[in-house]
Design an enzyme around this catalytic site. Structure first.
Site, PDB file in Angstrom:
ATOM      1  N   SER A 195     -10.125  -0.336   6.729  1.00  0.00           N
ATOM      2  CA  SER A 195      -9.687  -0.180   5.657  1.00  0.00           C
ATOM      3  C   SER A 195      -8.774  -1.561   5.019  1.00  0.00           C
ATOM      4  O   SER A 195      -8.266  -1.462   3.972  1.00  0.00           O
ATOM      5  CB  SER A 195      -8.658   0.897   5.483  1.00  0.00           C
ATOM      6  OG  SER A 195      -9.348   2.090   5.112  1.00  0.00           O
ATOM      7  N   SER A 243      -9.840   1.909   2.513  1.00  0.00           N
ATOM      8  CA  SER A 243      -8.841   2.523   1.547  1.00  0.00           C
ATOM      9  C   SER A 243      -7.959   1.717   0.915  1.00  0.00           C
ATOM     10  O   SER A 243      -7.484   2.223   0.061  1.00  0.00           O
ATOM     11  CB  SER A 243      -8.221   3.840   2.367  1.00  0.00           C
ATOM     12  OG  SER A 243      -7.447   3.212   3.502  1.00  0.00           O
ATOM     13  N   LYS A 255       0.874  -1.322  -0.045  1.00  0.00           N
ATOM     14  CA  LYS A 255       0.271  -0.166   0.044  1.00  0.00           C
ATOM     15  C   LYS A 255       1.027   1.149  -0.009  1.00  0.00           C
ATOM     16  O   LYS A 255       1.893   1.262   0.720  1.00  0.00           O
ATOM     17  CB  LYS A 255      -0.998  -0.127   1.168  1.00  0.00           C
ATOM     18  CG  LYS A 255      -1.884   1.055   1.341  1.00  0.00           C
ATOM     19  CD  LYS A 255      -2.941   0.886   2.421  1.00  0.00           C
ATOM     20  CE  LYS A 255      -3.932   1.923   2.366  1.00  0.00           C
ATOM     21  NZ  LYS A 255      -4.981   1.911   3.624  1.00  0.00           N
TER      22      LYS A 255
HETATM   23  N1  GLN Z   1     -13.452   4.368   5.884  1.00  0.00           N
HETATM   24  C1  GLN Z   1     -12.843   4.946   7.138  1.00  0.00           C
HETATM   25  C2  GLN Z   1     -12.384   6.281   7.005  1.00  0.00           C
HETATM   26  O1  GLN Z   1     -12.526   6.731   6.024  1.00  0.00           O
HETATM   27  C3  GLN Z   1     -11.511   3.948   7.532  1.00  0.00           C
HETATM   28  C4  GLN Z   1     -10.423   4.167   6.674  1.00  0.00           C
HETATM   29  C5  GLN Z   1      -9.269   3.312   7.036  1.00  0.00           C
HETATM   30  O2  GLN Z   1      -9.278   2.543   7.772  1.00  0.00           O
HETATM   31  N2  GLN Z   1      -7.950   3.969   6.929  1.00  0.00           N
HETATM   32  O3  GLN Z   1     -11.835   6.929   8.002  1.00  0.00           O
END
Ligand code: GLN
Length: 498
Positions: A176, A152, A77
């Site tokens: 995410s 994400s 990532k």
């Molecule tokens: N969807 C959540 C957010 O936007 C979690 C994102 C994540 O785990 N990085 O904050």
């Protein structure tokens, strides 16, 4: 070769049936073949990957004792710093930045001889649930290219489910890793907070962020988990304790006599029928394997999403202050006579996307002196109540379970204009992050109404990550024998290799 599991690839490397260079080249070919459709990668690092593969092959030929994942390719990532390799966190503000150092996760991967194929797409600064908030365009779900892979860490999940890499690294602040794993039919684990070093992980919300592994099987995920985890003096929140033996747990995969707690609050309204049907079938399977199913009550979970969307933006508003046009990446408006403040404003205006700006504003407001107690202070109290709910629930059960995501993969564009609808995608994953515990998502089958993958979530107390793998491994084995193969074998080929 690319259809094998990482464990099988490792065996083929050990036996001499293949070389890491050949294996790496097959994956680079696969990326050339399908990534114009999937768009999992922001940067493919073919030259370095092949050099690393050749190094591992030479060491193997010389009889050196190697890690089981040595020579196995991986997708990373783009939130993790890798020396000399473009690292953007999905943001235009970091375009062109090449870190002068490796994150601890990357150092550990290199030490184990894992071959890093490249950097994967993500929602900008890991803020989002669909990868549509990337500054570089969305990633597409290999099961249906009109849908998102979740987020994400959507690029990493899509790379693994499209057979562009057998394993990948993601990060999970509110879901995410687990949510994209669910939406792409693979396994993803968010380790206990503090179990994997955050050194060199570009910060979103420091008290919630944690990197973790993706794989197509529970065992592959465990093999990567073991490489990534461990104490790091460079991270002040790193836990100084032995890494739980997740690989042995994945292999033993035993649930006899274990108590499995179904969280009352994480089902029902808002959950798709096909998601609930696969979830309940998995529970029956676990019961048939000798586990005992109990129901547990976590009343404070109702407020988890609201608390998260105060805490995470508050921390992000502080963390993202460092992107000031002076130290990293983008700088605009730097004309003769422009003040530092003008350049900073112009750069942050041009470099940050809509969602990132929304969160910086939200967080700045929540932390402002007049509102601090009403918002941030209250959210922290909810956080404590959620920790207490988990504590009580874990006196009744060894692991807790729920669907990972209330819905299957949604269409590109379906939620991108409606932030609240997007935030709801993580309603079942966020409590784990607020409590700092660990969670896994594994494929539970396809929903009847749309034929898309459904994720089954398992949660365990802090530093009991091995329990995820014991239960996950047992459920996976039962499902695989029911289906006659892994769920991921049913993913469309995208015109690709067999
Ligand atoms: N969807 C959540 C957010 O936007 C979690 C994102 C994540 O785990 N990085 O904050």
């Amino acid at each position: 070769m690319i259809k094998k599991t990482a464990a099988q690839m490792s065996a083929s490397l050990t036996s001499g049936e293949t070389t890491s260079v050949a294996l790496t080249q097959s994956h680079l070919d696969r990326i050339s073949e399908v990534d114009s459709k999937v768009k999992a990668f922001l940067h493919v690092d073919g030259e370095n990957a092949l050099a690393q593969a050749a190094k591992v092959d030479a060491e193997r030929a010389a009889g050196k004792k190697l890690h089981p994942l040595a020579g196995v390719p991986l997708a990373l990532k783009d939130v993790l710093a890798q020396e000399g390799v473009p690292t953007t966190a999905g943001s235009k503000i970091l375009q062109g930045w090449k870190p002068p150092y490796d994150s601890t996760v990357v150092s550990k991967l290199k030490q184990a001889g894992v071959v890093i194929l490249g950097k994967t797409n993500m929602d900008e600064f890991a803020m989002g649930s669909s990868t549509e908030n990337s500054g570089y365009g969305p990633t597409f779900n290999p099961w249906d290219l009109t849908r998102t892979p979740g987020g994400s860490s959507g690029g990493s999940a899509a790379a693994v489910s499209a057979f562009e890499a057998p394993i990948a690294v993601g990060s999970d602040t509110g879901g995410s890793i687990r949510q994209p794993a669910a939406l792409t039919g693979i396994v993803g684990v968010r380790p206990t907070y503090g179990a994997v070093s955050r050194y060199g992980l570009i910060a979103y919300s420091s008290s919630l962020d944690q990197a973790g592994p993706f794989g197509r099987t529970v065992l592959d995920t465990a093999l990567l988990h073991e490489v990534m985890a461990g104490h790091d003096p460079k991270d002040a929140t790193s836990i100084n304790a032995a890494v739980p033996n997740v690989v042995a747990a994945a292999r033993s995969a035993d649930v006899k006599g274990k108590k499995i707690g179904v969280i009352k609050q994480l089902q029902g309204d808002g959950y798709q029928n096909g998601v609930l049907a696969r979830f309940n079938e998995s529970l029956e399977l676990l019961e048939s394997l000798g586990a005992e199913i109990v129901e547990v009550d976590c009343p404070s979970f109702e407020y988890a999403l609201a608390a998260y969307y105060l805490i995470a933006p508050s921390e992000c508003s502080s963390n993202l202050a460092r992107f000031d046009a002076m130290r990293y990446g983008l700088r605009t408006g730097d004309v003769d006579g422009a003040s530092a403040e003008t350049v900073m404003n112009a750069t942050r205006e041009a470099g940050f996307g809509r969602e990132v700006k929304r969160r910086i504003i939200l967080g700045t407001y929540a932390l402002s002196s007049g509102y601090y107690d009403a918002y941030y202070g209250s959210a922290q109290k909810i956080r404590t109540l959620i920790i207490d709910d988990y504590k009580k629930a874990f006196t009744k059960a060894d692991v807790l379970v729920s669907p990972t995501s209330p819905i299957t993969a949604f269409k590109i564009g379906e939620k991108s204009e409606d932030p609240i609808a997007m935030y709801l995608a993580d309603v079942a994953t966020i409590p784990v992050n607020l409590a700092g515990i660990c969670g896994m998502s594994l494929p539970a089958g396809l929903a009847d109404e749309d034929g898309l993958p459904v994720g089954f979530q398992i949660m365990a107390p802090a530093m009991q990550d091995q329990r995820l793998y014991e239960v996950g491994g047992a459920l996976e084995a039962a499902l695989v024998s029911k289906w006659g193969g892994y769920l991921i074998d049913q993913v469309p080929a995208l015109g690709g290799a067999k």
